[in-house]
Design a protein around this motif. Sequence first.
Motif, PDB file in Angstrom:
ATOM      1  N   LYS A 176       0.816  -1.208   0.000  1.00  0.00           N
ATOM      2  CA  LYS A 176       0.000   0.000   0.000  1.00  0.00           C
ATOM      3  C   LYS A 176       0.850   1.259   0.000  1.00  0.00           C
ATOM      4  N   LYS A 177       1.992   1.211   0.708  1.00  0.00           N
ATOM      5  CA  LYS A 177       2.852   2.393   0.774  1.00  0.00           C
ATOM      6  C   LYS A 177       3.573   2.667  -0.542  1.00  0.00           C
ATOM      7  N   ALA A 178       3.478   1.760  -1.494  1.00  0.00           N
ATOM      8  CA  ALA A 178       4.083   1.984  -2.806  1.00  0.00           C
ATOM      9  C   ALA A 178       3.110   2.640  -3.774  1.00  0.00           C
ATOM     10  N   CYS A 179       1.896   2.944  -3.316  1.00  0.00           N
ATOM     11  CA  CYS A 179       0.884   3.551  -4.174  1.00  0.00           C
ATOM     12  C   CYS A 179       0.921   5.072  -4.071  1.00  0.00           C
ATOM     13  N   VAL A 180       0.434   5.720  -5.114  1.00  0.00           N
ATOM     14  CA  VAL A 180       0.333   7.181  -5.151  1.00  0.00           C
ATOM     15  C   VAL A 180      -1.097   7.571  -4.824  1.00  0.00           C
ATOM     16  N   SER A 181      -1.259   8.674  -4.106  1.00  0.00           N
ATOM     17  CA  SER A 181      -2.607   9.174  -3.843  1.00  0.00           C
ATOM     18  C   SER A 181      -3.199   9.728  -5.126  1.00  0.00           C
ATOM     19  N   ILE A 182      -4.410   9.289  -5.427  1.00  0.00           N
ATOM     20  CA  ILE A 182      -5.100   9.720  -6.640  1.00  0.00           C
ATOM     21  C   ILE A 182      -6.344  10.489  -6.257  1.00  0.00           C
ATOM     22  N   TYR A 183      -6.583  11.586  -6.954  1.00  0.00           N
ATOM     23  CA  TYR A 183      -7.744  12.426  -6.674  1.00  0.00           C
ATOM     24  C   TYR A 183      -8.856  12.139  -7.680  1.00  0.00           C
ATOM     25  N   PRO A 184     -10.122  12.171  -7.257  1.00  0.00           N
ATOM     26  CA  PRO A 184     -11.226  12.070  -8.215  1.00  0.00           C
ATOM     27  C   PRO A 184     -11.102  13.155  -9.271  1.00  0.00           C
ATOM     28  N   THR A 185     -11.291  12.776 -10.521  1.00  0.00           N
ATOM     29  CA  THR A 185     -11.050  13.684 -11.642  1.00  0.00           C
ATOM     30  C   THR A 185     -12.169  13.570 -12.661  1.00  0.00           C
ATOM     31  N   THR A 186     -12.507  14.676 -13.287  1.00  0.00           N
ATOM     32  CA  THR A 186     -13.490  14.673 -14.358  1.00  0.00           C
ATOM     33  C   THR A 186     -13.173  15.799 -15.321  1.00  0.00           C
ATOM     34  N   VAL A 187     -13.763  15.750 -16.499  1.00  0.00           N
ATOM     35  CA  VAL A 187     -13.621  16.817 -17.493  1.00  0.00           C
ATOM     36  C   VAL A 187     -14.997  17.405 -17.759  1.00  0.00           C
ATOM     37  N   GLN A 188     -15.112  18.708 -17.605  1.00  0.00           N
ATOM     38  CA  GLN A 188     -16.375  19.418 -17.842  1.00  0.00           C
ATOM     39  C   GLN A 188     -16.066  20.784 -18.409  1.00  0.00           C
ATOM     40  N   ASN A 189     -16.838  21.205 -19.419  1.00  0.00           N
ATOM     41  CA  ASN A 189     -16.591  22.482 -20.098  1.00  0.00           C
ATOM     42  C   ASN A 189     -15.183  22.561 -20.670  1.00  0.00           C
ATOM     43  N   ASP A 190     -14.635  21.410 -21.102  1.00  0.00           N
ATOM     44  CA  ASP A 190     -13.265  21.350 -21.641  1.00  0.00           C
ATOM     45  C   ASP A 190     -12.227  21.768 -20.600  1.00  0.00           C
ATOM     46  N   ILE A 191     -12.520  21.520 -19.341  1.00  0.00           N
ATOM     47  CA  ILE A 191     -11.617  21.827 -18.231  1.00  0.00           C
ATOM     48  C   ILE A 191     -11.470  20.575 -17.377  1.00  0.00           C
ATOM     49  N   VAL A 192     -10.232  20.278 -16.955  1.00  0.00           N
ATOM     50  CA  VAL A 192      -9.997  19.174 -16.027  1.00  0.00           C
ATOM     51  C   VAL A 192     -10.253  19.667 -14.608  1.00  0.00           C
ATOM     52  N   TRP A 193     -11.142  18.961 -13.889  1.00  0.00           N
ATOM     53  CA  TRP A 193     -11.477  19.285 -12.510  1.00  0.00           C
ATOM     54  C   TRP A 193     -11.000  18.156 -11.604  1.00  0.00           C
ATOM     55  N   PHE A 194     -10.696  18.503 -10.350  1.00  0.00           N
ATOM     56  CA  PHE A 194     -10.347  17.458  -9.396  1.00  0.00           C
ATOM     57  C   PHE A 194     -10.953  17.764  -8.032  1.00  0.00           C
ATOM     58  N   TRP A 195     -11.168  16.691  -7.274  1.00  0.00           N
ATOM     59  CA  TRP A 195     -11.716  16.764  -5.908  1.00  0.00           C
ATOM     60  C   TRP A 195     -10.544  16.537  -4.967  1.00  0.00           C
ATOM     61  N   PRO A 196     -10.116  17.544  -4.188  1.00  0.00           N
ATOM     62  CA  PRO A 196      -8.859  17.462  -3.438  1.00  0.00           C
ATOM     63  C   PRO A 196      -8.940  16.654  -2.149  1.00  0.00           C
ATOM     64  N   ASN A 197      -9.470  15.449  -2.244  1.00  0.00           N
ATOM     65  CA  ASN A 197      -9.559  14.589  -1.076  1.00  0.00           C
ATOM     66  C   ASN A 197      -9.320  13.154  -1.530  1.00  0.00           C
ATOM     67  N   THR A 198      -8.344  12.503  -0.929  1.00  0.00           N
ATOM     68  CA  THR A 198      -7.944  11.161  -1.357  1.00  0.00           C
ATOM     69  C   THR A 198      -8.634  10.043  -0.596  1.00  0.00           C
ATOM     70  N   ASP A 199      -9.561  10.387   0.276  1.00  0.00           N
ATOM     71  CA  ASP A 199     -10.290   9.356   1.011  1.00  0.00           C
ATOM     72  C   ASP A 199     -11.046   8.475   0.008  1.00  0.00           C
TER      73      ASP A 199
END
Length: 264
Positions: A176-199
């Motif tokens: 598990k410690k070899a993994c990278v934290s990934i944020y929820p991501t989506t594309v809307q209005n031709d913009i990349v958005w992210f949710w800044p919580n890795t839970d």
Amino acid sequence: METALRPCSLVPARLPTTPFEKPILHLPFNSIPTSIFRPIRQCTARSRVFTAVSSTVSTEPINPVEPEIESHGEEEKFNWLLQWYPVMPVCDLDKRIPHAKKVIGLDVVVWWDRNENAWKVFDDMCPHRLAPLSEGRIDQWGRLQCVYHGWCFNGSGDCKFIPQAPPDGPPFNTFKKACVSIYPTTVQNDIVWFWPNTDPRYEDIITKKQPPYIPELDDPSYAKVMGNRDIPYGYEILIENLMDPAHISYAHYGIMRVPNQEKR
């Protein structure tokens, strides 16, 4: 006179939870811009201290809010880590390389996962020696490869390959410690958005709460210009500047067209 010595403990690093905290270090990145804006400065060096083995910093709040429709009461406090944020317009992203970005004080890396055909936003820190993943590359299998020791990560943040690990040894890459934290991501209005919580509870937050939608940006009857520019200050300073038209004639003298002023 005797001096009492009191044992001290290390204070863990704390992520900024409000936009008013000044970032410790602002470092632009190399990219291939396609927008109309000219970058302020191009810089290839990014300073990081690679001296400790550390698990990825968690952005989970102390008292997390359940990922459901929030009721905005009078006494409810705004949680900066439970909102969608725009990262970059798609027109400024090159699918061949990873991109560094700082959003609300968080260093993130944006890269194109061709295996999942989607943009990904990771914590810009390799779990091995804390090297910035944005300085790495996309390998021939479409994985994000760290520039320091070549660790490779898939679009889910899992470490898929450690070059230095013996093939018949323990599967260190599955830890598990070899993994990278990934944020929820989506594309809307031709913009990349992210949710800044890795839970992990927010993995499907897009099904419960979406980014603000601007229909005019997707309407072909409207003209739009998309762009991205790094500025070394927070949004509150920029908004104050944009709401102050009295400075335009002087701070932008000879650059912007302004009505001629009568002599007084």
